[in-house]
Design a protein around this motif. Sequence first.
Motif, PDB file in Angstrom:
ATOM      1  N   ALA A 135       0.822  -1.207   0.000  1.00  0.00           N
ATOM      2  CA  ALA A 135       0.000   0.000   0.000  1.00  0.00           C
ATOM      3  C   ALA A 135       0.856   1.256   0.000  1.00  0.00           C
ATOM      4  O   ALA A 135       0.563   2.214  -0.716  1.00  0.00           O
ATOM      5  N   GLU A 136       1.918   1.255   0.799  1.00  0.00           N
ATOM      6  CA  GLU A 136       2.773   2.440   0.905  1.00  0.00           C
ATOM      7  C   GLU A 136       4.204   2.004   1.184  1.00  0.00           C
ATOM      8  O   GLU A 136       4.455   1.273   2.132  1.00  0.00           O
ATOM      9  N   ALA A 137       5.123   2.453   0.351  1.00  0.00           N
ATOM     10  CA  ALA A 137       6.540   2.146   0.562  1.00  0.00           C
ATOM     11  C   ALA A 137       7.354   3.425   0.454  1.00  0.00           C
ATOM     12  O   ALA A 137       7.111   4.262  -0.417  1.00  0.00           O
ATOM     13  N   ARG A 138       8.295   3.561   1.363  1.00  0.00           N
ATOM     14  CA  ARG A 138       9.196   4.710   1.352  1.00  0.00           C
ATOM     15  C   ARG A 138      10.603   4.202   1.635  1.00  0.00           C
ATOM     16  O   ARG A 138      10.858   3.621   2.684  1.00  0.00           O
ATOM     17  N   LEU A 139      11.489   4.426   0.684  1.00  0.00           N
ATOM     18  CA  LEU A 139      12.889   4.039   0.831  1.00  0.00           C
ATOM     19  C   LEU A 139      13.723   5.317   0.852  1.00  0.00           C
ATOM     20  O   LEU A 139      13.693   6.092  -0.103  1.00  0.00           O
ATOM     21  N   ASN A 140      14.445   5.540   1.929  1.00  0.00           N
ATOM     22  CA  ASN A 140      15.259   6.738   2.090  1.00  0.00           C
ATOM     23  C   ASN A 140      16.741   6.387   1.993  1.00  0.00           C
ATOM     24  O   ASN A 140      17.191   5.432   2.611  1.00  0.00           O
ATOM     25  N   GLY A 141      17.464   7.183   1.227  1.00  0.00           N
ATOM     26  CA  GLY A 141      18.903   6.986   1.101  1.00  0.00           C
ATOM     27  C   GLY A 141      19.260   5.726   0.336  1.00  0.00           C
ATOM     28  O   GLY A 141      19.904   4.830   0.863  1.00  0.00           O
ATOM     29  N   VAL A 142      18.845   5.654  -0.916  1.00  0.00           N
ATOM     30  CA  VAL A 142      19.121   4.503  -1.766  1.00  0.00           C
ATOM     31  C   VAL A 142      20.330   4.825  -2.644  1.00  0.00           C
ATOM     32  O   VAL A 142      20.336   5.832  -3.356  1.00  0.00           O
ATOM     33  N   THR A 143      21.358   3.969  -2.583  1.00  0.00           N
ATOM     34  CA  THR A 143      22.567   4.185  -3.370  1.00  0.00           C
ATOM     35  C   THR A 143      22.872   2.945  -4.194  1.00  0.00           C
ATOM     36  O   THR A 143      22.917   1.838  -3.662  1.00  0.00           O
ATOM     37  N   TRP A 144      23.040   3.151  -5.491  1.00  0.00           N
ATOM     38  CA  TRP A 144      23.470   2.092  -6.393  1.00  0.00           C
ATOM     39  C   TRP A 144      24.940   2.370  -6.688  1.00  0.00           C
ATOM     40  O   TRP A 144      25.272   3.331  -7.370  1.00  0.00           O
ATOM     41  N   ASN A 145      25.821   1.551  -6.153  1.00  0.00           N
ATOM     42  CA  ASN A 145      27.272   1.779  -6.250  1.00  0.00           C
ATOM     43  C   ASN A 145      27.857   1.148  -7.504  1.00  0.00           C
ATOM     44  O   ASN A 145      28.654   0.232  -7.437  1.00  0.00           O
ATOM     45  N   ASP A 146      27.484   1.655  -8.647  1.00  0.00           N
ATOM     46  CA  ASP A 146      28.052   1.218  -9.917  1.00  0.00           C
ATOM     47  C   ASP A 146      29.244   2.115 -10.210  1.00  0.00           C
ATOM     48  O   ASP A 146      29.099   3.342 -10.250  1.00  0.00           O
ATOM     49  N   PRO A 147      30.446   1.546 -10.417  1.00  0.00           N
ATOM     50  CA  PRO A 147      31.621   2.386 -10.645  1.00  0.00           C
ATOM     51  C   PRO A 147      31.472   3.338 -11.836  1.00  0.00           C
ATOM     52  O   PRO A 147      31.978   4.451 -11.814  1.00  0.00           O
ATOM     53  N   LYS A 148      30.763   2.920 -12.864  1.00  0.00           N
ATOM     54  CA  LYS A 148      30.615   3.762 -14.053  1.00  0.00           C
ATOM     55  C   LYS A 148      29.477   4.764 -13.916  1.00  0.00           C
ATOM     56  O   LYS A 148      29.567   5.880 -14.402  1.00  0.00           O
ATOM     57  N   ASN A 149      28.390   4.339 -13.308  1.00  0.00           N
ATOM     58  CA  ASN A 149      27.208   5.197 -13.182  1.00  0.00           C
ATOM     59  C   ASN A 149      26.599   5.099 -11.787  1.00  0.00           C
ATOM     60  O   ASN A 149      25.531   4.507 -11.610  1.00  0.00           O
ATOM     61  N   PRO A 150      27.237   5.687 -10.788  1.00  0.00           N
ATOM     62  CA  PRO A 150      26.638   5.627  -9.438  1.00  0.00           C
ATOM     63  C   PRO A 150      25.348   6.443  -9.390  1.00  0.00           C
ATOM     64  O   PRO A 150      25.233   7.466 -10.046  1.00  0.00           O
ATOM     65  N   VAL A 151      24.401   5.953  -8.617  1.00  0.00           N
ATOM     66  CA  VAL A 151      23.115   6.616  -8.491  1.00  0.00           C
ATOM     67  C   VAL A 151      22.779   6.740  -7.006  1.00  0.00           C
ATOM     68  O   VAL A 151      22.924   5.777  -6.251  1.00  0.00           O
ATOM     69  N   HIS A 152      22.330   7.925  -6.592  1.00  0.00           N
ATOM     70  CA  HIS A 152      21.874   8.112  -5.220  1.00  0.00           C
ATOM     71  C   HIS A 152      20.495   8.765  -5.261  1.00  0.00           C
ATOM     72  O   HIS A 152      20.305   9.794  -5.895  1.00  0.00           O
ATOM     73  N   LEU A 153      19.542   8.122  -4.590  1.00  0.00           N
ATOM     74  CA  LEU A 153      18.192   8.666  -4.474  1.00  0.00           C
ATOM     75  C   LEU A 153      17.960   9.014  -3.012  1.00  0.00           C
ATOM     76  O   LEU A 153      18.106   8.153  -2.141  1.00  0.00           O
ATOM     77  N   SER A 154      17.601  10.253  -2.732  1.00  0.00           N
ATOM     78  CA  SER A 154      17.355  10.637  -1.347  1.00  0.00           C
ATOM     79  C   SER A 154      16.082   9.985  -0.819  1.00  0.00           C
ATOM     80  O   SER A 154      15.993   9.604   0.337  1.00  0.00           O
ATOM     81  N   SER A 155      15.088   9.813  -1.698  1.00  0.00           N
ATOM     82  CA  SER A 155      13.830   9.188  -1.274  1.00  0.00           C
ATOM     83  C   SER A 155      13.137   8.553  -2.481  1.00  0.00           C
ATOM     84  O   SER A 155      13.136   9.136  -3.566  1.00  0.00           O
ATOM     85  N   LEU A 156      12.582   7.407  -2.251  1.00  0.00           N
ATOM     86  CA  LEU A 156      11.841   6.700  -3.292  1.00  0.00           C
ATOM     87  C   LEU A 156      10.528   6.233  -2.675  1.00  0.00           C
ATOM     88  O   LEU A 156      10.529   5.493  -1.702  1.00  0.00           O
ATOM     89  N   ASN A 157       9.404   6.713  -3.222  1.00  0.00           N
ATOM     90  CA  ASN A 157       8.080   6.358  -2.706  1.00  0.00           C
ATOM     91  C   ASN A 157       7.309   5.624  -3.796  1.00  0.00           C
ATOM     92  O   ASN A 157       7.315   6.047  -4.953  1.00  0.00           O
ATOM     93  N   PHE A 158       6.633   4.540  -3.412  1.00  0.00           N
ATOM     94  CA  PHE A 158       5.870   3.786  -4.406  1.00  0.00           C
ATOM     95  C   PHE A 158       4.835   2.913  -3.718  1.00  0.00           C
ATOM     96  O   PHE A 158       4.813   2.761  -2.494  1.00  0.00           O
ATOM     97  N   SER A 159       3.984   2.316  -4.532  1.00  0.00           N
ATOM     98  CA  SER A 159       3.030   1.307  -4.077  1.00  0.00           C
ATOM     99  C   SER A 159       2.946   0.241  -5.162  1.00  0.00           C
ATOM    100  O   SER A 159       3.267   0.517  -6.322  1.00  0.00           O
ATOM    101  N   LEU A 160       2.544  -0.956  -4.778  1.00  0.00           N
ATOM    102  CA  LEU A 160       2.401  -2.068  -5.723  1.00  0.00           C
ATOM    103  C   LEU A 160       1.002  -2.646  -5.604  1.00  0.00           C
ATOM    104  O   LEU A 160       0.514  -2.872  -4.513  1.00  0.00           O
ATOM    105  N   GLU A 161       0.386  -2.877  -6.726  1.00  0.00           N
ATOM    106  CA  GLU A 161      -0.947  -3.502  -6.746  1.00  0.00           C
ATOM    107  C   GLU A 161      -0.847  -4.834  -7.433  1.00  0.00           C
ATOM    108  O   GLU A 161      -0.147  -5.035  -8.346  1.00  0.00           O
TER     109      GLU A 161
END
Length: 161
Positions: A135-161
């Motif tokens: 119903a409600e998901a919140r992920l804070n401080g998500v880091t994808w440590n790819d040496p070529k393309n690192p990605v950092h998301l401060s917050s990710l909010n979603f829901s799944l049906e």
Amino acid sequence: MRKRRYWILGAIGALLAVTITGAGILLETQAGLRWAVQLAERHSGGALQVGQAEGHLAGHFTLEQLRVNVSGTDIRVKRLDIRWKPTALLLGEVDIKRLNGSGISVQSAPGARSSTRAPASLPGRIALPLSIHVAEARLNGVTWNDPKNPVHLSSLNFSLE
């Protein structure tokens, strides 16, 4: 004959009481949660590690220092807080009311993905044995440590049906 019937009914009643009490202890206590986590760790073949588990399986629990290592990808989560409806499992569903995660790090092992291959893509459909609802998901401080393309998301909010 009558005594035997009462004895059998008493034995069935005692067995039922022990089963219900055991299920209650497993679902409603922190010890039950810890047992379930230890069972999952043992059967994961080392792919799952949990530093600390608090709460109970019957509705709300928190996992800290969670680590999942699958196919050369290491996923670490500082804290994962889950509120769910476990009775939905009886209907073949995983029903998560709220999922909060923080300090999430994803690290692919060196050489896990060859540069000569095409980029990974999601399949058109994933068939799971249970339907999953979040119903409600919140992920804070998500880091994808790819040496070529690192990605950092401060917050990710979603829901799944």
